[in-house]
Design a protein around this motif. Structure first.
Motif, mmCIF file in Angstrom:
data_model
loop_
_atom_site.group_PDB
_atom_site.id
_atom_site.type_symbol
_atom_site.label_atom_id
_atom_site.label_comp_id
_atom_site.label_asym_id
_atom_site.label_seq_id
_atom_site.Cartn_x
_atom_site.Cartn_y
_atom_site.Cartn_z
ATOM 1 N N GLU A 107 -61.581 -31.941 19.634
ATOM 2 C CA GLU A 107 -61.647 -30.952 20.705
ATOM 3 C C GLU A 107 -60.339 -30.176 20.791
ATOM 4 O OE1 GLU A 107 -64.835 -33.413 23.532
ATOM 5 O OE2 GLU A 107 -62.793 -33.039 24.278
ATOM 6 N N VAL A 108 -60.421 -28.994 21.411
ATOM 7 C CA VAL A 108 -59.250 -28.128 21.548
ATOM 8 C C VAL A 108 -59.234 -27.544 22.958
ATOM 9 C CG1 VAL A 108 -57.949 -26.192 20.603
ATOM 10 C CG2 VAL A 108 -59.486 -27.505 19.107
ATOM 11 N N THR A 109 -58.125 -27.710 23.661
ATOM 12 C CA THR A 109 -57.939 -27.047 24.947
ATOM 13 C C THR A 109 -57.520 -25.608 24.687
ATOM 14 O OG1 THR A 109 -57.344 -29.091 26.092
ATOM 15 C CG2 THR A 109 -56.635 -27.035 27.110
ATOM 16 N N VAL A 110 -58.323 -24.666 25.191
ATOM 17 C CA VAL A 110 -58.115 -23.252 24.871
ATOM 18 C C VAL A 110 -57.815 -22.400 26.112
ATOM 19 C CG1 VAL A 110 -59.610 -23.392 22.845
ATOM 20 C CG2 VAL A 110 -60.594 -22.736 25.057
ATOM 21 N N LYS A 111 -57.683 -23.030 27.262
ATOM 22 C CA LYS A 111 -57.604 -22.282 28.525
ATOM 23 C C LYS A 111 -56.369 -21.387 28.633
ATOM 24 C CE LYS A 111 -55.496 -26.088 31.157
ATOM 25 N NZ LYS A 111 -55.657 -26.970 32.332
ATOM 26 N N LYS A 112 -55.314 -21.661 27.844
ATOM 27 C CA LYS A 112 -54.093 -20.875 27.945
ATOM 28 C C LYS A 112 -53.956 -19.835 26.845
ATOM 29 C CE LYS A 112 -51.424 -24.309 30.505
ATOM 30 N NZ LYS A 112 -50.163 -25.104 30.567
ATOM 31 N N SER A 113 -55.072 -19.486 26.200
ATOM 32 C CA SER A 113 -55.027 -18.454 25.155
ATOM 33 C C SER A 113 -56.212 -17.507 25.319
ATOM 34 C CB SER A 113 -55.067 -19.084 23.766
ATOM 35 O OG SER A 113 -55.108 -18.076 22.769
ATOM 36 N N GLN A 114 -55.990 -16.253 24.940
ATOM 37 C CA GLN A 114 -57.039 -15.243 24.962
ATOM 38 C C GLN A 114 -57.353 -14.712 23.562
ATOM 39 O OE1 GLN A 114 -58.804 -14.372 27.732
ATOM 40 N NE2 GLN A 114 -57.652 -15.979 28.772
ATOM 41 N N GLU A 115 -56.723 -15.286 22.537
ATOM 42 C CA GLU A 115 -56.969 -14.810 21.165
ATOM 43 C C GLU A 115 -56.643 -15.916 20.172
ATOM 44 O OE1 GLU A 115 -56.043 -10.934 18.322
ATOM 45 O OE2 GLU A 115 -55.222 -11.036 20.341
ATOM 46 N N PHE A 116 -57.687 -16.496 19.575
ATOM 47 C CA PHE A 116 -57.478 -17.637 18.687
ATOM 48 C C PHE A 116 -58.671 -17.818 17.755
ATOM 49 C CE2 PHE A 116 -59.257 -19.091 22.737
ATOM 50 C CZ PHE A 116 -60.421 -19.717 22.320
ATOM 51 N N ARG A 117 -58.485 -18.679 16.732
ATOM 52 C CA ARG A 117 -59.554 -19.097 15.832
ATOM 53 C C ARG A 117 -59.441 -20.597 15.593
ATOM 54 N NH1 ARG A 117 -59.295 -14.094 11.371
ATOM 55 N NH2 ARG A 117 -59.464 -12.443 12.950
ATOM 56 N N LEU A 118 -60.609 -21.272 15.567
ATOM 57 C CA LEU A 118 -60.664 -22.721 15.387
ATOM 58 C C LEU A 118 -61.701 -23.044 14.322
ATOM 59 C CD1 LEU A 118 -61.330 -23.551 19.159
ATOM 60 C CD2 LEU A 118 -59.072 -23.250 18.117
ATOM 61 N N GLY A 119 -61.396 -23.973 13.429
ATOM 62 C CA GLY A 119 -62.387 -24.371 12.448
ATOM 63 C C GLY A 119 -61.799 -25.202 11.343
ATOM 64 N N VAL A 120 -62.244 -24.948 10.120
ATOM 65 C CA VAL A 120 -61.744 -25.674 8.958
ATOM 66 C C VAL A 120 -61.501 -24.698 7.820
ATOM 67 C CG1 VAL A 120 -62.895 -27.841 9.558
ATOM 68 C CG2 VAL A 120 -64.091 -26.163 8.122
ATOM 69 N N SER A 135 -63.818 -16.849 1.637
ATOM 70 C CA SER A 135 -64.890 -17.825 1.453
ATOM 71 C C SER A 135 -64.378 -19.255 1.457
ATOM 72 C CB SER A 135 -65.622 -17.542 0.133
ATOM 73 O OG SER A 135 -64.720 -17.637 -0.972
ATOM 74 N N SER A 136 -63.090 -19.441 1.747
ATOM 75 C CA SER A 136 -62.486 -20.771 1.781
ATOM 76 C C SER A 136 -62.237 -21.263 3.200
ATOM 77 C CB SER A 136 -61.155 -20.766 1.012
ATOM 78 O OG SER A 136 -61.335 -20.358 -0.320
ATOM 79 N N SER A 137 -62.742 -20.540 4.213
ATOM 80 C CA SER A 137 -62.493 -20.934 5.602
ATOM 81 C C SER A 137 -63.680 -20.549 6.474
ATOM 82 C CB SER A 137 -61.211 -20.278 6.124
ATOM 83 O OG SER A 137 -61.251 -18.864 5.960
ATOM 84 N N TRP A 138 -63.897 -21.370 7.517
ATOM 85 C CA TRP A 138 -65.023 -21.207 8.427
ATOM 86 C C TRP A 138 -64.498 -21.457 9.834
ATOM 87 C CZ3 TRP A 138 -64.571 -23.834 3.976
ATOM 88 C CH2 TRP A 138 -65.394 -23.449 2.899
#
Length: 224
Positions: A107-120, A135-138
């Motif tokens: 899980e990721v706490t995101v409440k203090k950001s307005q611009e981000f990316r999460l994944g692998v 094609s190496s990231s999602w």
């Protein structure tokens, strides 16, 4: 070097990071290398920290390397270790765990950001690219108050999410599934299907505020 606000805003919207100019003759401060572990068990809970070696110079790690803060100008690039694992043009950092099998949840706490990316992303992904653009990231991203899924520079809107304080990421390597999870329900909000063929790392892009990661968690019941 001072950067005009208008120019800085344009750079942030484009996803790139504004850097201060570095002096040619400044000495680099070497940072200690971090070990990178490989997860091969399908039964254990994935636990990771953020890998300092990969972090762009605009990102500061905190809370024992589980959180990241975006600094607009960032550190002078000459003051961090120059190595091939570090992202050079984009505010991206990887987790220090490589995944080549199994089903994992964090899980990721995101409440203090307005611009981000999460994944692998593949551990060997080019450090000249941004997560989601190849094609190496999602990834799942949030910008201009809207969520989206992204890979190979293709954006798919994700609706009915709002702006929760915290979200989950579910990865099933063999099935080829990456999912954004509503941690309150819990339920899968949106999923990305892919064929994973190389070791993956948790991946994060940040252009505003801060993120805090939470790993070593049990997968919530009912996620299929």
């Amino acid at each position: 070097m001072a950067v005009p606000r208008s120019a800085a805003r344009l750079c942030r919207l484009a996803g790139r990071t504004v850097l201060s100019l570095s002096a040619r003759n400044r000495r680099a401060v070497c940072l200690p290398a971090r070990r990178c572990y490989v997860s091969t068990s399908t039964g254990s809970n994935l636990q990771f920290r953020l890998d300092e070696r990969t972090a762009h110079s605009s990102l500061d790690l905190f809370k024992k390397d589980t959180g990241i803060i975006y600094r607009m100008l960032g550190l002078d690039p000459s003051q961090v270790q120059d190595n091939p694992e570090r992202f050079r043009d984009w505010a991206v950092v990887f987790g220090d765990e490589k995944i080549n099998s199994g089903r994992h949840y964090w899980e990721v706490t995101v409440k203090k950001s307005q611009e981000f990316r999460l994944g692998v992303a593949e551990a060997s992904m080019s450090r000249d690219d941004c997560v989601g653009t190849n094609s190496s990231s999602w990834v799942f991203g949030y910008a201009q108050r809207k969520w989206f899924a992204m890979t190979s520079n293709k954006i798919v809107p994700v609706t009915l999410v709002g702006k929760p304080d915290r979200v989950g990421i579910l990865l099933d390597y063999e099935v080829g599934l990456l999912a954004l999870v509503d941690v309150e329900k819990p339920r899968i909000i949106h999923s990305i299907r892919a064929q994973f063929k190389a070791p993956l790392c948790p991946a994060f892009g940040l252009w505003d505020g801060e993120l805090l990661t939470h790993s070593g968690l049990e997968e919530p019941e009912g996620l299929k």
